[in-house]
Design a protein around this motif. Structure first.
Motif, mmCIF file in Angstrom:
data_model
loop_
_atom_site.group_PDB
_atom_site.id
_atom_site.type_symbol
_atom_site.label_atom_id
_atom_site.label_comp_id
_atom_site.label_asym_id
_atom_site.label_seq_id
_atom_site.Cartn_x
_atom_site.Cartn_y
_atom_site.Cartn_z
ATOM 1 N N LEU A 73 0.840 -1.201 0.000
ATOM 2 C CA LEU A 73 0.000 0.000 0.000
ATOM 3 C C LEU A 73 0.872 1.247 0.000
ATOM 4 C CD1 LEU A 73 -2.632 1.682 0.437
ATOM 5 C CD2 LEU A 73 -2.317 1.248 2.895
ATOM 6 N N PHE A 74 1.884 1.259 0.870
ATOM 7 C CA PHE A 74 2.778 2.419 0.921
ATOM 8 C C PHE A 74 3.468 2.627 -0.418
ATOM 9 C CE2 PHE A 74 7.225 3.778 1.232
ATOM 10 C CZ PHE A 74 7.001 5.120 1.485
ATOM 11 N N PHE A 124 2.157 9.226 -5.784
ATOM 12 C CA PHE A 124 2.425 10.560 -5.231
ATOM 13 C C PHE A 124 3.600 11.211 -5.974
ATOM 14 C CE2 PHE A 124 5.511 12.568 -2.302
ATOM 15 C CZ PHE A 124 4.844 13.752 -2.030
ATOM 16 N N LEU A 125 4.677 10.468 -6.184
ATOM 17 C CA LEU A 125 5.838 11.022 -6.884
ATOM 18 C C LEU A 125 5.479 11.434 -8.310
ATOM 19 C CD1 LEU A 125 8.694 8.616 -5.723
ATOM 20 C CD2 LEU A 125 8.280 10.965 -4.967
ATOM 21 N N LEU A 185 9.622 19.493 -6.578
ATOM 22 C CA LEU A 185 10.744 20.266 -7.111
ATOM 23 C C LEU A 185 10.651 21.747 -6.772
ATOM 24 C CD1 LEU A 185 11.182 18.531 -10.594
ATOM 25 C CD2 LEU A 185 12.591 18.256 -8.532
ATOM 26 N N ASN A 186 9.440 22.252 -6.569
ATOM 27 C CA ASN A 186 9.260 23.662 -6.206
ATOM 28 C C ASN A 186 9.475 23.908 -4.713
ATOM 29 O OD1 ASN A 186 8.773 24.640 -8.789
ATOM 30 N ND2 ASN A 186 6.588 24.193 -8.669
ATOM 31 N N GLY A 187 9.687 22.850 -3.947
ATOM 32 C CA GLY A 187 10.016 23.009 -2.532
ATOM 33 C C GLY A 187 8.849 23.375 -1.639
ATOM 34 N N VAL A 188 7.633 22.948 -1.990
ATOM 35 C CA VAL A 188 6.490 23.272 -1.132
ATOM 36 C C VAL A 188 6.691 22.642 0.254
ATOM 37 C CG1 VAL A 188 4.876 23.526 -3.052
ATOM 38 C CG2 VAL A 188 5.061 21.333 -1.895
ATOM 39 N N ALA A 189 5.935 23.112 1.213
ATOM 40 C CA ALA A 189 6.059 22.689 2.612
ATOM 41 C C ALA A 189 5.794 21.190 2.773
ATOM 42 C CB ALA A 189 5.085 23.477 3.487
ATOM 43 N N GLU A 190 6.448 20.608 3.764
ATOM 44 C CA GLU A 190 6.251 19.189 4.088
ATOM 45 C C GLU A 190 4.785 18.898 4.380
ATOM 46 O OE1 GLU A 190 8.830 18.716 7.456
ATOM 47 O OE2 GLU A 190 10.537 19.430 6.292
ATOM 48 N N ARG A 191 4.092 19.832 5.026
ATOM 49 C CA ARG A 191 2.662 19.632 5.336
ATOM 50 C C ARG A 191 1.862 19.421 4.061
ATOM 51 N NH1 ARG A 191 4.178 23.613 8.785
ATOM 52 N NH2 ARG A 191 3.423 25.208 7.379
ATOM 53 N N ASN A 192 2.151 20.207 3.037
ATOM 54 C CA ASN A 192 1.448 20.058 1.768
ATOM 55 C C ASN A 192 1.763 18.706 1.149
ATOM 56 O OD1 ASN A 192 1.708 20.271 -1.384
ATOM 57 N ND2 ASN A 192 0.089 21.690 -0.766
ATOM 58 N N LEU A 193 3.038 18.334 1.134
ATOM 59 C CA LEU A 193 3.424 17.058 0.536
ATOM 60 C C LEU A 193 2.780 15.886 1.270
ATOM 61 C CD1 LEU A 193 7.197 17.744 -0.236
ATOM 62 C CD2 LEU A 193 5.260 17.821 -1.828
ATOM 63 N N LEU A 202 0.279 13.128 -0.257
ATOM 64 C CA LEU A 202 0.558 11.695 -0.128
ATOM 65 C C LEU A 202 -0.635 10.982 0.501
ATOM 66 C CD1 LEU A 202 2.388 9.213 -0.259
ATOM 67 C CD2 LEU A 202 3.495 10.015 1.857
ATOM 68 N N GLY A 203 -1.254 11.615 1.487
ATOM 69 C CA GLY A 203 -2.428 11.040 2.141
ATOM 70 C C GLY A 203 -3.560 10.769 1.164
#
Length: 179
Positions: free
Chosen positions: A8-9, A16-17, A25-33, A37-38
């Protein structure tokens, strides 16, 4: 480790990738990523027979709406907020907590990475006092029992993720995924 959850992961992470390369590549915040992914996890739940589960970014609640906590090495109660968790929100007590994910960009301070690793070890412990019986009725006071912990360390410049796996309170192995 549960092979179904690992599959599943990997399915969710690969999609997601593919679908979020520009964001990465644009460096958005980890929270957004993590939120993105969720969404990929939730898309795959039915395929993996996981009805009644959710992918929650920055989730910090447990039974009765209380703030989630863990015990540190000195048994001090610490409020916890994991970057992304796969769980039933207490709806399936016998198997509530499936996957805990932390994500960090490679340039972040090492102290932050150490805290994330400690959190994943704590979250994947079977119990805090080695007594919790998992009777299907009673949830433990401190958050634990995640089947798998995954630490994603993003290196944007070199275009890869280091992926560390945690199981039963211990670091297991590390792989790397290019994008």
């Amino acid at each position: 480790m549960d092979k179904n959850l690992l599959n599943l992961f990997h399915d969710s992470f690969n999609h997601f990738l593919e679908s979020n390369l520009d964001n990465i590549l644009n460096g958005v915040a980890e929270r957004n990523l993590c939120a993105r992914l969720g969404l990929n996890f939730e898309f795959n739940f039915q395929k993996y027979g996981l009805e009644g589960y959710y992918a929650d970014a920055e989730y910090n609640r447990k039974q009765g709406g209380e703030v989630k906590t863990i015990l540190d090495n000195e048994t001090e109660i610490i409020p916890i907020q994991c970057d992304l968790i796969i769980h039933s929100r207490g709806g399936i007590i016998s198997n509530d907590n499936l996957i805990a994910i932390e994500m960090k960009k490679s340039g972040r301070p090492e102290e932050e990475k150490i805290k994330d690793r400690k959190r994943l070890r704590a979250l994947t412990k079977e119990s805090y006092d080695d007594i919790w019986s998992n009777d299907g009725i009673t949830l433990p006071e401190q958050v634990c029992g995640y089947d798998i912990g995954i630490y994603l360390i993003l290196n944007i410049t070199k275009r890869y993720f280091d992926i560390e796996y945690y199981f039963k309170g211990k670091y297991i192995t590390k792989t790397q995924k290019n994008f």
